[in-house]
Motif scaffolding. Structure first.
Motif, PDB file in Angstrom:
ATOM      1  N   TYR A  78       0.823  -1.213   0.000  1.00 44.76           N
ATOM      2  CA  TYR A  78       0.000   0.000   0.000  1.00 44.76           C
ATOM      3  C   TYR A  78       0.859   1.266   0.000  1.00 44.76           C
ATOM      4  CZ  TYR A  78      -3.721  -3.275   1.089  1.00 44.76           C
ATOM      5  OH  TYR A  78      -4.601  -4.318   1.040  1.00 44.76           O
ATOM      6  N   PHE A  79       2.097   1.161  -0.483  1.00 46.21           N
ATOM      7  CA  PHE A  79       2.964   2.338  -0.518  1.00 46.21           C
ATOM      8  C   PHE A  79       2.432   3.363  -1.524  1.00 46.21           C
ATOM      9  CE2 PHE A  79       6.336   4.780  -2.501  1.00 46.21           C
ATOM     10  CZ  PHE A  79       6.971   5.328  -1.410  1.00 46.21           C
ATOM     11  N   ALA A  80       2.498   4.616  -1.135  1.00 43.79           N
ATOM     12  CA  ALA A  80       2.122   5.709  -2.033  1.00 43.79           C
ATOM     13  C   ALA A  80       3.166   6.805  -1.915  1.00 43.79           C
ATOM     14  CB  ALA A  80       0.738   6.262  -1.669  1.00 43.79           C
ATOM     15  N   ASP A  81       3.564   7.358  -3.052  1.00 43.20           N
ATOM     16  CA  ASP A  81       4.535   8.453  -3.028  1.00 43.20           C
ATOM     17  C   ASP A  81       3.950   9.632  -2.271  1.00 43.20           C
ATOM     18  OD1 ASP A  81       7.007   7.887  -4.668  1.00 43.20           O
ATOM     19  OD2 ASP A  81       5.442   7.220  -6.057  1.00 43.20           O
ATOM     20  N   PRO A  82       4.703  10.193  -1.336  1.00 41.47           N
ATOM     21  CA  PRO A  82       4.195  11.339  -0.572  1.00 41.47           C
ATOM     22  C   PRO A  82       4.037  12.560  -1.486  1.00 41.47           C
ATOM     23  CG  PRO A  82       6.524  11.011  -0.144  1.00 41.47           C
ATOM     24  CD  PRO A  82       6.084   9.845  -0.963  1.00 41.47           C
ATOM     25  N   PRO A  83       3.177  13.479  -1.104  1.00 36.20           N
ATOM     26  CA  PRO A  83       3.008  14.688  -1.921  1.00 36.20           C
ATOM     27  C   PRO A  83       4.293  15.504  -1.968  1.00 36.20           C
ATOM     28  CG  PRO A  83       1.885  14.919   0.190  1.00 36.20           C
ATOM     29  CD  PRO A  83       2.313  13.480   0.085  1.00 36.20           C
ATOM     30  N   MET A  84       4.506  16.186  -3.087  1.00 32.12           N
ATOM     31  CA  MET A  84       5.717  16.978  -3.264  1.00 32.12           C
ATOM     32  C   MET A  84       5.504  18.403  -2.769  1.00 32.12           C
ATOM     33  SD  MET A  84       7.007  15.807  -7.055  1.00 32.12           S
ATOM     34  CE  MET A  84       5.405  16.119  -7.803  1.00 32.12           C
ATOM     35  N   MET A  90       6.804  22.201  -9.181  1.00 30.71           N
ATOM     36  CA  MET A  90       6.985  23.173 -10.252  1.00 30.71           C
ATOM     37  C   MET A  90       8.254  22.863 -11.045  1.00 30.71           C
ATOM     38  SD  MET A  90       5.524  25.687 -11.727  1.00 30.71           S
ATOM     39  CE  MET A  90       4.314  26.121 -10.461  1.00 30.71           C
ATOM     40  N   GLN A  91       9.307  22.441 -10.332  1.00 26.17           N
ATOM     41  CA  GLN A  91      10.550  22.100 -11.012  1.00 26.17           C
ATOM     42  C   GLN A  91      10.345  20.918 -11.955  1.00 26.17           C
ATOM     43  OE1 GLN A  91      13.608  20.179  -8.722  1.00 26.17           O
ATOM     44  NE2 GLN A  91      15.267  21.183  -9.851  1.00 26.17           N
ATOM     45  N   GLU A  92       9.627  19.894 -11.490  1.00 29.25           N
ATOM     46  CA  GLU A  92       9.355  18.745 -12.346  1.00 29.25           C
ATOM     47  C   GLU A  92       8.560  19.153 -13.575  1.00 29.25           C
ATOM     48  OE1 GLU A  92       7.574  15.368 -10.595  1.00 29.25           O
ATOM     49  OE2 GLU A  92       9.399  14.712  -9.571  1.00 29.25           O
ATOM     50  N   LYS A  93       7.554  19.994 -13.377  1.00 27.12           N
ATOM     51  CA  LYS A  93       6.662  20.364 -14.475  1.00 27.12           C
ATOM     52  C   LYS A  93       7.352  21.251 -15.500  1.00 27.12           C
ATOM     53  CE  LYS A  93       2.066  22.292 -15.347  1.00 27.12           C
ATOM     54  NZ  LYS A  93       0.836  22.860 -14.727  1.00 27.12           N
ATOM     55  N   GLN A  94       8.196  22.178 -15.042  1.00 27.63           N
ATOM     56  CA  GLN A  94       8.756  23.174 -15.942  1.00 27.63           C
ATOM     57  C   GLN A  94      10.185  22.877 -16.400  1.00 27.63           C
ATOM     58  OE1 GLN A  94       8.390  26.972 -13.972  1.00 27.63           O
ATOM     59  NE2 GLN A  94       6.159  27.051 -14.217  1.00 27.63           N
ATOM     60  N   GLU A  95      10.943  22.066 -15.619  1.00 29.51           N
ATOM     61  CA  GLU A  95      12.344  21.870 -15.945  1.00 29.51           C
ATOM     62  C   GLU A  95      12.713  20.420 -16.264  1.00 29.51           C
ATOM     63  OE1 GLU A  95      14.909  23.516 -12.977  1.00 29.51           O
ATOM     64  OE2 GLU A  95      13.634  25.268 -12.644  1.00 29.51           O
ATOM     65  N   ILE A  96      12.111  19.476 -15.554  1.00 27.35           N
ATOM     66  CA  ILE A  96      12.534  18.076 -15.698  1.00 27.35           C
ATOM     67  C   ILE A  96      11.672  17.325 -16.699  1.00 27.35           C
ATOM     68  CG2 ILE A  96      12.920  15.904 -14.464  1.00 27.35           C
ATOM     69  CD1 ILE A  96      13.427  17.553 -11.957  1.00 27.35           C
ATOM     70  N   TYR A 227       4.963   5.049 -11.115  1.00 25.48           N
ATOM     71  CA  TYR A 227       5.757   6.252 -10.864  1.00 25.48           C
ATOM     72  C   TYR A 227       5.749   7.150 -12.102  1.00 25.48           C
ATOM     73  CZ  TYR A 227       9.755   9.126  -9.410  1.00 25.48           C
ATOM     74  OH  TYR A 227      10.567  10.174  -9.064  1.00 25.48           O
ATOM     75  N   VAL A 228       5.862   6.547 -13.275  1.00 23.88           N
ATOM     76  CA  VAL A 228       5.817   7.309 -14.528  1.00 23.88           C
ATOM     77  C   VAL A 228       4.493   8.049 -14.663  1.00 23.88           C
ATOM     78  CG1 VAL A 228       5.825   7.128 -17.054  1.00 23.88           C
ATOM     79  CG2 VAL A 228       7.451   5.782 -15.703  1.00 23.88           C
ATOM     80  N   LEU A 229       3.404   7.381 -14.347  1.00 20.85           N
ATOM     81  CA  LEU A 229       2.091   8.020 -14.428  1.00 20.85           C
ATOM     82  C   LEU A 229       1.929   9.101 -13.371  1.00 20.85           C
ATOM     83  CD1 LEU A 229      -0.382   5.042 -15.082  1.00 20.85           C
ATOM     84  CD2 LEU A 229       0.356   6.797 -16.699  1.00 20.85           C
ATOM     85  N   HIS A 230       2.372   8.789 -12.151  1.00 18.02           N
ATOM     86  CA  HIS A 230       2.171   9.709 -11.028  1.00 18.02           C
ATOM     87  C   HIS A 230       2.876  11.040 -11.263  1.00 18.02           C
ATOM     88  CE1 HIS A 230       1.533  11.025  -6.911  1.00 18.02           C
ATOM     89  NE2 HIS A 230       2.837  11.211  -6.757  1.00 18.02           N
ATOM     90  N   HIS A 231       4.042  10.986 -11.883  1.00 16.86           N
ATOM     91  CA  HIS A 231       4.826  12.209 -12.090  1.00 16.86           C
ATOM     92  C   HIS A 231       4.632  12.807 -13.483  1.00 16.86           C
ATOM     93  CE1 HIS A 231       7.151  12.133  -8.290  1.00 16.86           C
ATOM     94  NE2 HIS A 231       6.926  10.835  -8.360  1.00 16.86           N
ATOM     95  N   ASP A 232       3.679  12.250 -14.231  1.00 18.98           N
ATOM     96  CA  ASP A 232       3.328  12.818 -15.541  1.00 18.98           C
ATOM     97  C   ASP A 232       4.578  12.991 -16.403  1.00 18.98           C
ATOM     98  OD1 ASP A 232       1.392  13.597 -17.305  1.00 18.98           O
ATOM     99  OD2 ASP A 232       1.434  15.709 -16.728  1.00 18.98           O
ATOM    100  N   VAL A 233       5.374  11.923 -16.477  1.00 17.05           N
ATOM    101  CA  VAL A 233       6.656  11.983 -17.188  1.00 17.05           C
ATOM    102  C   VAL A 233       6.465  12.128 -18.700  1.00 17.05           C
ATOM    103  CG1 VAL A 233       8.785  10.714 -17.694  1.00 17.05           C
ATOM    104  CG2 VAL A 233       7.795  10.633 -15.397  1.00 17.05           C
ATOM    105  N   CYS A 234       5.548  11.382 -19.255  1.00 14.58           N
ATOM    106  CA  CYS A 234       5.339  11.405 -20.715  1.00 14.58           C
ATOM    107  C   CYS A 234       3.844  11.293 -21.012  1.00 14.58           C
ATOM    108  CB  CYS A 234       6.118  10.279 -21.389  1.00 14.58           C
ATOM    109  SG  CYS A 234       5.944   8.661 -20.584  1.00 14.58           S
TER     110      CYS A 234
END
Length: 475
Positions: A78-84, A90-96, A227-234
């Motif tokens: 039941y692990f879930a990534d904690p909120p950022m 913002m760094q993930e969305k705009q830079e990474i 993880y890919v979906l959660h962080h909206d990588v692609c």
């Protein structure tokens, strides 16, 4: 027992499926984002060693996205990534993971950050590395692993993670011949295809399909995809990532079903037909599991089963003349439909009891049938082009009820079949069964590939067959 798929040899870093390493909690961090240990001075190895106080690494020192130690290893059910934090989001969305950044750079950053967000030790590291390799990612240790610890301390956590990262997605000729090189004519982004290829071949070689390591390997891939979906990588490949998650569930269900099938095969109907018309070879099946039941009589079992099916055409052909084997051949077939026994057939088999010598009573399991069509199973070997013995025709094969319960349309089987004429066939042996998602990726052929190197030394010949051995001694 049919072979599942042993066309791929395990990699050299494989831990045996039955060997348990140290626990995840006791093993410490994976260390992918931490600086490597300082170089050892050989002079320190002689004489008494001073006991150094082990420095305690903080979460901050392992990078802004590092997993706190009190949150486990990141693979709990039941692990879930904690909120950022807002700044990190913002760094993930705009830079990474910005849309204008090439996919290669985004997925590379994603893999590196995923490693820092999980504690990946022991077998999990093997599973993740092999999965990424099939996707064309270079997971070999980076070129900067020899950096001095003092030099690494001067870097920011993000720079340190990049300098010590082991996962590289190339965009050009630096890939060599083993990895993705940015050539869109040879490579394509396909999360579902890579997952299917990993679960089709590498999963078998790495785990032997033992339940615990198999579930562990599937959960590693599943965890990464989430993880890919959660962080909206692609976002442009979101549907494909979700399709890959469906493949994970299919692998979990179908390999479990095929494991169960191994205890049910071969039943008694097909061995009875084989003994009557060819010659039953116990080595065609897993003799450690298959035992001839008490009271087994091939002729009684075969003809009684045919009578219970109430197929007039089949029974008339078998009863009207001396039946002989018309042909025998090997082929690969794909299941198109599973026909479980009807309630009427089940009731008839319940009333059937075969009494043999010694007053032994044998009860038969109800028969159903499979409808199959010609197919192929790719495995990396060059297959000689021949005409399929069935030439595109569908056929029916009979199996016991418990065997049919583990099969589904889309599965493929490599079989040896005996033909009695009048569309009556039986199975002499099953060499292989693969799940519906079975995929062989060309990248499989690169697992053990080594780039050829020029060698100006003369090769051994009939005049000097030990030339290479002599050269090794001289060197």
């Amino acid at each position: 027992m049919p072979e599942v798929d042993e066309s791929v040899a395990p990699t050299k870093h494989l831990l045996p499926a039955g060997v348990e390493g140290e626990s995840e909690d006791d093993a410490g961090d994976d260390g992918q984002d931490d600086a490597p240990d300082a170089p050892v001075n050989p002079a320190q190895l002689s004489g008494a060693r001073k006991k150094r106080k082990k420095s305690k690494k903080t979460t901050a020192s392992r990078g802004p996205t590092a997993l706190p130690k009190n949150r486990g290893n990141g693979f709990e059910e039941y692990f879930a990534d904690p909120p950022m934090m807002p700044a990190e989001a913002m760094q993930e969305k705009q830079e990474i993971y910005a849309a204008d950044i090439p996919f290669e750079r985004r997925i590379e950053s994603c893999i590196q950050r995923f490693r820092s967000r999980r504690r990946i030790q022991h077998r999990r590291a093997t599973y993740l590395n092999d999965y990424l390799f099939l996707g064309g990612v270079d997971t070999n240790p980076g070129a900067y692993t020899g950096l001095d610890q003092k030099d690494l301390k001067q870097l920011t956590p993000a720079q340190r993670r990049e300098a010590t990262a082991r996962d590289v997605v190339y965009e050009g000729s630096g890939a060599g011949d083993r990895f993705y090189d940015g050539d869109k004519t040879k490579w394509t982004v396909d999360f579902a295809g890579v997952a299917a290829g990993f679960f089709s071949t590498r999963l078998v070689a790495l785990t032997g399909l033992h339940p615990k390591p198999m579930e562990e390997a599937i959960s590693v891939v599943e965890n990464f995809l989430r993880y890919v979906l959660h962080h909206d990588v692609c976002p442009e490949h979101e549907d494909n990532v979700k399709e890959a998650l469906n493949v994970c569930q299919m692998a979990r269900e179908e390999w479990t079903a095929l494991n169960t099938l191994q205890t049910a095969l071969p039943g008694v109907f097909n061995p009875a037909a084989t003994e009557l018309f060819i010659q039953f070879d116990p080595h065609s099946w897993d003799s450690s599991r298959f035992r001839v039941p008490e009271g087994f009589d091939a002729k009684s079992v075969f003809y009684s089963s045919i009578a219970m099916l109430e197929d007039g055409k089949m029974f008339e052909h078998l009863a009207s003349k001396a039946v002989e084997l018309v042909s025998q051949y090997e082929c690969v077939l794909e299941i198109t439909k599973v026909h479980p026994p009807t309630e009427e057939v089940i009731e008839r088999f319940k009333k059937l009891a075969i009494t043999a010598a010694g007053n032994k009573t044998l009860r038969l399991m109800p028969l159903g049938k499979l409808t199959l069509k010609p197919a192929t199973i790719e495995d990396g070997w060059v297959q000689q082009v021949t005409t399929h013995p069935l030439q595109g025709r569908e056929i029916d094969l009979y199996f016991e009820q418990d065997i049919l319960a583990s099969l589904k349309p889309g599965m493929r089987m490599a079989l040896e079949i005996g033909d009695l004429g009048a569309d009556i066939r039986f199975v002499k042996s099953i060499q292989k069964i693969v799940p519906t998602f079975y995929t062989f990726l060309p990248q499989e052929l690169m697992v053990q590939f080594k780039i050829p190197q020029e060698n100006d030394r003369p090769a051994p010949s009939v005049h000097n067959p030990t030339l290479e051995d002599n050269q090794a001694v001289e060197e």
